[in-house]
Design a protein around this motif. Structure first.
Motif, short mmCIF file in Angstrom:
data_model
loop_
_atom_site.label_atom_id
_atom_site.label_comp_id
_atom_site.label_asym_id
_atom_site.label_seq_id
_atom_site.Cartn_x
_atom_site.Cartn_y
_atom_site.Cartn_z
N VAL A 49 24.82 -7.42 -17.49
CA VAL A 49 25.06 -8.65 -16.44
C VAL A 49 26.17 -7.94 -15.28
CG1 VAL A 49 26.41 -10.72 -16.24
CG2 VAL A 49 25.10 -10.27 -18.32
N GLN A 50 27.01 -7.11 -15.83
CA GLN A 50 28.04 -6.31 -14.78
C GLN A 50 27.14 -5.45 -13.95
OE1 GLN A 50 30.66 -4.34 -17.53
NE2 GLN A 50 31.94 -6.34 -17.69
N GLY A 51 25.86 -4.63 -14.38
CA GLY A 51 25.38 -3.87 -13.43
C GLY A 51 24.27 -4.46 -12.56
N ALA A 52 24.32 -5.87 -13.03
CA ALA A 52 22.86 -6.68 -12.03
C ALA A 52 23.99 -7.17 -10.84
CB ALA A 52 22.64 -7.79 -12.87
N PHE A 53 25.40 -7.30 -11.29
CA PHE A 53 26.25 -7.88 -10.24
C PHE A 53 26.55 -6.63 -9.10
CE2 PHE A 53 27.18 -11.70 -12.43
CZ PHE A 53 27.12 -12.68 -11.29
N HIS A 54 26.68 -5.45 -9.55
CA HIS A 54 26.94 -4.43 -8.87
C HIS A 54 25.66 -4.25 -8.10
CE1 HIS A 54 30.70 -3.00 -10.44
NE2 HIS A 54 30.48 -2.87 -11.68
N LEU A 55 24.56 -3.98 -8.56
CA LEU A 55 23.44 -3.92 -7.72
C LEU A 55 23.02 -5.01 -6.68
CD1 LEU A 55 19.52 -3.14 -9.31
CD2 LEU A 55 20.10 -5.09 -7.54
N SER A 56 23.56 -6.30 -7.12
CA SER A 56 23.50 -7.38 -5.80
C SER A 56 24.23 -6.79 -4.70
CB SER A 56 23.71 -8.66 -6.52
OG SER A 56 23.82 -9.51 -5.67
N LYS A 57 25.45 -6.47 -4.90
CA LYS A 57 26.49 -6.09 -3.97
C LYS A 57 25.94 -5.21 -3.18
CE LYS A 57 30.52 -7.82 -6.35
NZ LYS A 57 32.16 -7.41 -7.07
N GLU A 58 25.11 -3.78 -4.04
CA GLU A 58 24.78 -3.01 -3.07
C GLU A 58 23.32 -3.35 -2.18
OE1 GLU A 58 22.71 1.47 -4.29
OE2 GLU A 58 23.86 0.33 -5.72
N LEU A 59 22.60 -4.38 -2.50
CA LEU A 59 21.28 -4.59 -2.19
C LEU A 59 22.00 -5.38 -0.89
CD1 LEU A 59 18.29 -6.57 -3.43
CD2 LEU A 59 19.71 -7.34 -1.50
N PHE A 60 22.87 -6.43 -0.90
CA PHE A 60 23.30 -7.20 0.35
C PHE A 60 24.05 -6.53 1.34
CE2 PHE A 60 22.57 -10.82 -2.98
CZ PHE A 60 21.68 -11.29 -2.40
N ALA A 61 24.67 -5.18 0.84
CA ALA A 61 25.47 -4.33 1.76
C ALA A 61 24.37 -3.47 2.50
CB ALA A 61 26.23 -3.53 1.19
N ALA A 62 23.24 -3.37 2.03
CA ALA A 62 22.15 -2.71 2.74
C ALA A 62 21.78 -2.92 4.25
CB ALA A 62 20.68 -2.76 1.91
N LEU A 64 20.62 -4.32 7.60
CA LEU A 64 19.80 -5.47 8.11
C LEU A 64 18.23 -4.93 8.13
CD1 LEU A 64 19.59 -8.58 8.59
CD2 LEU A 64 20.08 -7.99 10.90
N GLU A 65 18.04 -3.92 8.81
CA GLU A 65 16.57 -3.45 9.07
C GLU A 65 15.68 -3.13 7.66
OE1 GLU A 65 19.18 -0.04 10.22
OE2 GLU A 65 19.19 -2.14 10.64
N GLU A 66 16.67 -2.98 6.81
CA GLU A 66 15.91 -2.62 5.54
C GLU A 66 15.50 -4.17 4.78
OE1 GLU A 66 17.52 -0.28 2.61
OE2 GLU A 66 17.82 1.35 3.67
N LYS A 67 16.57 -4.89 4.89
CA LYS A 67 16.21 -6.20 4.38
C LYS A 67 15.13 -7.11 5.17
CE LYS A 67 20.71 -7.19 4.21
NZ LYS A 67 22.02 -7.71 4.27
N GLY A 78 11.32 -12.10 -2.17
CA GLY A 78 11.77 -11.13 -1.13
C GLY A 78 13.15 -11.59 -0.56
N TRP A 79 13.42 -11.15 0.50
CA TRP A 79 14.74 -11.40 1.11
C TRP A 79 14.71 -12.59 2.17
CZ3 TRP A 79 16.29 -10.84 6.46
CH2 TRP A 79 17.88 -10.79 6.72
N ALA A 80 15.87 -13.53 2.12
CA ALA A 80 15.92 -14.70 3.10
C ALA A 80 17.61 -14.46 3.57
CB ALA A 80 15.76 -16.04 2.34
N GLY A 81 17.57 -14.51 4.76
CA GLY A 81 18.90 -14.29 5.54
C GLY A 81 19.57 -15.56 5.60
N MET A 82 21.05 -15.43 6.28
CA MET A 82 21.70 -16.63 6.46
C MET A 82 20.97 -17.56 7.29
SD MET A 82 25.03 -15.92 5.25
CE MET A 82 25.77 -17.04 6.38
N PRO A 117 14.92 0.42 0.35
CA PRO A 117 15.03 1.76 -0.10
C PRO A 117 16.40 1.86 -0.80
CG PRO A 117 13.96 1.63 2.24
CD PRO A 117 14.34 0.39 1.66
N SER A 118 17.30 1.21 -0.14
CA SER A 118 18.63 1.41 -0.90
C SER A 118 18.74 1.14 -2.52
CB SER A 118 19.80 0.50 -0.04
OG SER A 118 19.88 0.86 1.26
N ILE A 119 17.77 0.19 -2.87
CA ILE A 119 18.26 0.08 -4.45
C ILE A 119 16.87 0.47 -4.97
CG2 ILE A 119 19.72 -1.96 -3.84
CD1 ILE A 119 17.10 -3.86 -4.74
N THR A 120 16.03 1.42 -4.58
CA THR A 120 14.78 1.70 -5.32
C THR A 120 15.14 2.42 -6.42
OG1 THR A 120 14.44 3.69 -3.72
CG2 THR A 120 13.06 1.70 -3.30
#
Length: 333
Positions: A49-62, A64-67, A78-82, A117-120
């Motif tokens: 669970v903790q690892g999933a949250f760390h991954l989530s923070k990494e993904l959303f910090a990627a 914008l062009e990647e997302k 897929g990704w949906a923005g604000m 690519p940031s989280i592959t």
């Protein structure tokens, strides 16, 4: 200050009476539509669970062009923005203040959708966490079958087995930026509009002291849902919040309640002591759906058949039997 009075159950203790736990789960689902499940690592490892949250923070910090290369598609992956999503369009002038990323089921350990690519390098981790969630929902569905005296008790569990076909189940990562409270425009204080979930069950993981979730009581009053209710403060992680979705409510003739909920900025009379939204809010949801081609025929349970709620499955021959995917598509319209 009133808060949601949601039962806390421990379904991971093997020494407990399974029938009693199952009945407690069903009664909570009938009365509240929401249930806390103690998260002590017995079903899903705490480090996962903790690892999933760390991954989530990494993904959303990627970047914008990647997302943007992974924009959400018609398959809900897929990704949906604000402000892309508006869960309560009748009462919202703008979209929800959040970003999301939806993962579908992996095949042979590989994602069936674009991933930034940031989280592959986290592919295996995502797949494993998805499987943890899937297995826990199978357990919950089996307990519901026992608690409702369904014949056979594996009825709901079997309906969600991968071996029986593909489903629309989704693992969703959510990011709510920290934004200032606005009193001039109350609707701007809503991070996710009022809604009920679409599928069978939803499991929600939250971080300590990050508030915002509220449920709508039958009295039409909104009350907050604490991250860590009384009796769970010393647990290694906040409990997992489970709620009944529209499909399961429909399938049980409305006996199991699908409760309307929303996410807001914490403040005023609905503030929960010890929780603050000074920082960004992260959460993780697993939306559990049955096999898509499964016909939603009457549940073989006398308690379900005897409950005459509003809507729900009709007697055989009264009307067309919907499949799980057809029921889902009705909500997307």
């Amino acid at each position: 200050m009133a808060v949601a009075n949601i039962p806390v159950l421990d379904i991971s203790d093997p020494s407990q009476d399974e029938v009693r736990v199952a009945r407690d789960l069903v009664e909570a689902a009938i009365e509240h539509g929401f249930i806390y499940i103690k998260n002590t690592g017995g079903d899903i490892p705490i480090d996962a669970v903790q690892g999933a949250f760390h991954l989530s923070k990494e993904l959303f910090a990627a970047p914008l062009e990647e997302k943007q290369q992974c924009r959400i598609q018609k398959n809900n992956k897929g990704w949906a923005g604000m402000q892309y999503e508006s869960l309560d369009p009748k009462n919202q002038r703008s979209g929800d203040f959040k970003e999301t990323f939806n993962f579908g089921e992996f095949a042979s350990g590989q994602p069936q959708q674009p991933i930034p690519p940031s989280i592959t390098h986290h592919t295996s981790q995502i797949d494993t966490f998805y499987d943890h969630c899937y297995n826990l929902t199978l357990k919950l569905n089996h307990l519901l079958g026992i608690g409702l005296n369904v014949n056979p008790p594996t009825f709901f569990r079997d309906a969600h087995l991968r071996a029986n076909g593909a489903s629309s189940s989704i693992l969703r990562l959510l990011y709510y930026p920290s934004l200032p409270m606005t009193t001039a425009q109350p609707e701007a204080n809503v991070r996710a509009g009022a809604h009920s979930d679409y599928g069978s069950l939803t499991m929600l993981f939250r971080l300590p002291r990050q508030p915002g979730l509220e449920i709508l009581l039958p009295s039409n009053k909104w009350v907050p849902v604490p991250v860590s209710p009384p009796g769970t403060g010393s647990d290694p992680a906040p409990p997992i919040l489970v709620n009944i979705g529209d499909l399961l409510s429909y399938w049980t003739n409305g006996l199991l309640r699908s409760t309307v909920h929303r996410v807001v900025f914490n403040g005023g009379e609905n503030s929960v002591k010890g929780e603050t939204d000074t920082d960004a809010r992260y959460s993780i949801a697993y939306f559990c759906h049955p096999v898509g081609t499964l016909p939603l025929t009457a549940v073989p349970s006398e308690r379900v058949k005897g409950f005459k709620g509003k809507g729900g499955v009709k007697e055989e021959g009264e009307e067309k039997v919907l499949t799980a995917d057809e029921h889902l598509m009705m909500r997307y319209v």
